[in-house]
Design a protein around this motif. Structure first.
Motif, PDB file in Angstrom:
ATOM      1  N   ALA A 280       1.027  -1.420  -0.097  1.00  0.00           N
ATOM      2  CA  ALA A 280      -0.067  -0.078  -0.161  1.00  0.00           C
ATOM      3  C   ALA A 280       1.042   1.672  -0.204  1.00  0.00           C
ATOM      4  N   SER A 281       2.056   1.257  -0.517  1.00  0.00           N
ATOM      5  CA  SER A 281       3.069   2.208  -0.352  1.00  0.00           C
ATOM      6  C   SER A 281       3.158   2.296   1.221  1.00  0.00           C
ATOM      7  N   GLY A 282       3.075   2.490   1.684  1.00  0.00           N
ATOM      8  CA  GLY A 282       3.984   2.401   3.299  1.00  0.00           C
ATOM      9  C   GLY A 282       2.247   3.104   3.905  1.00  0.00           C
ATOM     10  N   GLU A 283       1.572   3.237   3.315  1.00  0.00           N
ATOM     11  CA  GLU A 283       0.460   3.786   4.057  1.00  0.00           C
ATOM     12  C   GLU A 283      -0.605   2.711   4.954  1.00  0.00           C
ATOM     13  N   GLY A 284      -0.746   3.317   6.291  1.00  0.00           N
ATOM     14  CA  GLY A 284      -1.457   2.266   7.170  1.00  0.00           C
ATOM     15  C   GLY A 284       0.054   1.700   8.384  1.00  0.00           C
ATOM     16  N   THR A 285      -0.919   1.013   9.327  1.00  0.00           N
ATOM     17  CA  THR A 285      -0.248   0.821  10.372  1.00  0.00           C
ATOM     18  C   THR A 285      -0.292  -1.174  10.475  1.00  0.00           C
ATOM     19  N   PRO A 286       0.642  -1.332  10.229  1.00  0.00           N
ATOM     20  CA  PRO A 286       0.586  -3.165  10.507  1.00  0.00           C
ATOM     21  C   PRO A 286       0.475  -3.367  11.458  1.00  0.00           C
ATOM     22  N   ARG A 287      -1.283  -4.453  11.262  1.00  0.00           N
ATOM     23  CA  ARG A 287      -2.014  -4.327  12.317  1.00  0.00           C
ATOM     24  C   ARG A 287      -1.719  -6.103  12.413  1.00  0.00           C
ATOM     25  N   VAL A 288      -2.447  -6.832  14.080  1.00  0.00           N
ATOM     26  CA  VAL A 288      -2.698  -7.691  13.413  1.00  0.00           C
ATOM     27  C   VAL A 288      -3.948  -7.852  14.523  1.00  0.00           C
ATOM     28  N   TYR A 289      -4.769  -9.300  14.307  1.00  0.00           N
ATOM     29  CA  TYR A 289      -6.300  -8.768  15.131  1.00  0.00           C
ATOM     30  C   TYR A 289      -6.230 -11.010  15.699  1.00  0.00           C
ATOM     31  N   LEU A 290      -6.850 -10.720  16.330  1.00  0.00           N
ATOM     32  CA  LEU A 290      -7.007 -12.102  16.741  1.00  0.00           C
ATOM     33  C   LEU A 290      -8.895 -12.074  16.473  1.00  0.00           C
ATOM     34  N   VAL A 291      -8.999 -13.261  15.672  1.00  0.00           N
ATOM     35  CA  VAL A 291      -9.972 -13.404  14.849  1.00  0.00           C
ATOM     36  C   VAL A 291     -10.518 -13.860  15.047  1.00  0.00           C
ATOM     37  N   GLU A 292     -12.321 -14.657  15.222  1.00  0.00           N
ATOM     38  CA  GLU A 292     -12.684 -16.287  15.050  1.00  0.00           C
ATOM     39  C   GLU A 292     -13.657 -16.078  13.815  1.00  0.00           C
ATOM     40  N   PRO A 293     -13.315 -16.946  13.824  1.00  0.00           N
ATOM     41  CA  PRO A 293     -14.606 -17.597  11.665  1.00  0.00           C
ATOM     42  C   PRO A 293     -14.973 -17.627  12.740  1.00  0.00           C
ATOM     43  N   THR A 294     -16.209 -17.305  11.129  1.00  0.00           N
ATOM     44  CA  THR A 294     -17.883 -17.085  12.211  1.00  0.00           C
ATOM     45  C   THR A 294     -18.970 -18.717  11.437  1.00  0.00           C
ATOM     46  N   GLY A 295     -18.155 -19.027  10.638  1.00  0.00           N
ATOM     47  CA  GLY A 295     -18.592 -20.395   9.503  1.00  0.00           C
ATOM     48  C   GLY A 295     -17.532 -21.340   9.267  1.00  0.00           C
ATOM     49  N   VAL A 296     -17.771 -22.020   7.875  1.00  0.00           N
ATOM     50  CA  VAL A 296     -17.125 -22.964   7.723  1.00  0.00           C
ATOM     51  C   VAL A 296     -15.517 -21.902   7.368  1.00  0.00           C
ATOM     52  N   PHE A 297     -14.419 -23.161   7.421  1.00  0.00           N
ATOM     53  CA  PHE A 297     -13.092 -22.298   6.588  1.00  0.00           C
ATOM     54  C   PHE A 297     -12.497 -23.983   6.563  1.00  0.00           C
ATOM     55  N   GLU A 298     -11.608 -23.361   5.562  1.00  0.00           N
ATOM     56  CA  GLU A 298     -10.595 -25.011   4.361  1.00  0.00           C
ATOM     57  C   GLU A 298      -9.435 -24.463   4.922  1.00  0.00           C
ATOM     58  N   ASN A 299      -8.411 -25.194   4.887  1.00  0.00           N
ATOM     59  CA  ASN A 299      -7.129 -25.320   4.728  1.00  0.00           C
ATOM     60  C   ASN A 299      -6.873 -24.196   3.667  1.00  0.00           C
ATOM     61  N   ASP A 300      -6.334 -23.519   3.295  1.00  0.00           N
ATOM     62  CA  ASP A 300      -5.559 -22.218   2.165  1.00  0.00           C
ATOM     63  C   ASP A 300      -5.109 -22.947   0.810  1.00  0.00           C
ATOM     64  N   PRO A 301      -5.659 -23.231  -0.079  1.00  0.00           N
ATOM     65  CA  PRO A 301      -5.104 -24.054  -1.056  1.00  0.00           C
ATOM     66  C   PRO A 301      -4.206 -23.413  -2.171  1.00  0.00           C
ATOM     67  N   ASN A 302      -3.643 -21.651  -1.769  1.00  0.00           N
ATOM     68  CA  ASN A 302      -3.028 -20.910  -2.605  1.00  0.00           C
ATOM     69  C   ASN A 302      -1.480 -21.824  -1.883  1.00  0.00           C
ATOM     70  N   VAL A 303      -1.554 -22.315  -0.812  1.00  0.00           N
ATOM     71  CA  VAL A 303      -0.357 -22.050   0.039  1.00  0.00           C
ATOM     72  C   VAL A 303      -0.187 -24.136   0.432  1.00  0.00           C
ATOM     73  N   THR A 304      -1.445 -24.467   0.817  1.00  0.00           N
ATOM     74  CA  THR A 304      -1.716 -26.193   1.608  1.00  0.00           C
ATOM     75  C   THR A 304      -1.187 -26.887   0.100  1.00  0.00           C
ATOM     76  N   ASP A 305      -0.485 -28.167   0.312  1.00  0.00           N
ATOM     77  CA  ASP A 305       0.182 -29.173  -1.011  1.00  0.00           C
ATOM     78  C   ASP A 305       0.098 -28.240  -2.034  1.00  0.00           C
ATOM     79  N   LYS A 306       0.455 -26.961  -2.709  1.00  0.00           N
ATOM     80  CA  LYS A 306       1.092 -26.283  -3.226  1.00  0.00           C
ATOM     81  C   LYS A 306       2.493 -26.434  -3.398  1.00  0.00           C
ATOM     82  N   LYS A 307       2.228 -24.996  -2.327  1.00  0.00           N
ATOM     83  CA  LYS A 307       3.689 -24.589  -1.721  1.00  0.00           C
ATOM     84  C   LYS A 307       4.696 -25.384  -0.462  1.00  0.00           C
TER      85      LYS A 307
END
Length: 140
Positions: free
Chosen positions: A61-88
């Motif tokens: 974002a060309s240095g815009e904003g502040t890096p932030r980390v949030y604790l989150v809770e999924p509200t529904g179904v989720f899956e392993n990220d196929p963009n990294v899992t078993d591809k990379k």
């Protein structure tokens, strides 16, 4: 769908200033590739992985904003990220996940490991190389 490997806690890294009770949802532009509207919301069970995502979001974002980390809770179904899992990274060692359902912001985490200036420079160079090679599609 592949069963996720763990039950959390889960984290999301971004340059967005969010509040407890907010929801992260799919359908918005990517932090990493603004020309793409995301069909999923991505998160990880590794706090420093979310920190890295936050740092990269600010860089892209060309240095815009502040890096932030949030604790989150999924509200529904989720899956392993196929963009990294078993591809990379077979077996999902990055503990990366995605969902089409919202993530609830539970709290902002401030005690994650920030990148050193040298590591941040390495990521800048790595991202520039990916762009030059036309391979920036691997960045979610």
């Amino acid at each position: 769908m592949v069963d996720p490997l763990d039950e959390g806690p889960f984290y999301h890294g971004t340059n967005a200033d969010l509040r407890v009770g907010d929801h992260l949802t799919a359908g918005f532009r990517s932090n990493y590739r603004p020309e793409i509207v995301m069909n999923h919301i991505y998160f990880t069970a590794l706090i420093d992985g979310a920190g890295l995502a936050a740092e990269i979001a600010v860089e892209l974002a060309s240095g815009e904003g502040t890096p932030r980390v949030y604790l989150v809770e999924p509200t529904g179904v989720f899956e392993n990220d196929p963009n990294v899992t078993d591809k990379k990274f077979p077996g999902n060692p990055t503990r990366s996940y995605r969902s089409t359902d919202p993530l609830l912001i539970v709290e902002e985490i401030t005690d994650w490991t920030r990148l050193s200036p040298e590591a941040l420079q390495m990521w800048r160079e790595r991202l520039a190389t990916l762009r030059e090679e036309g391979r920036d599609e691997i960045i979610n």
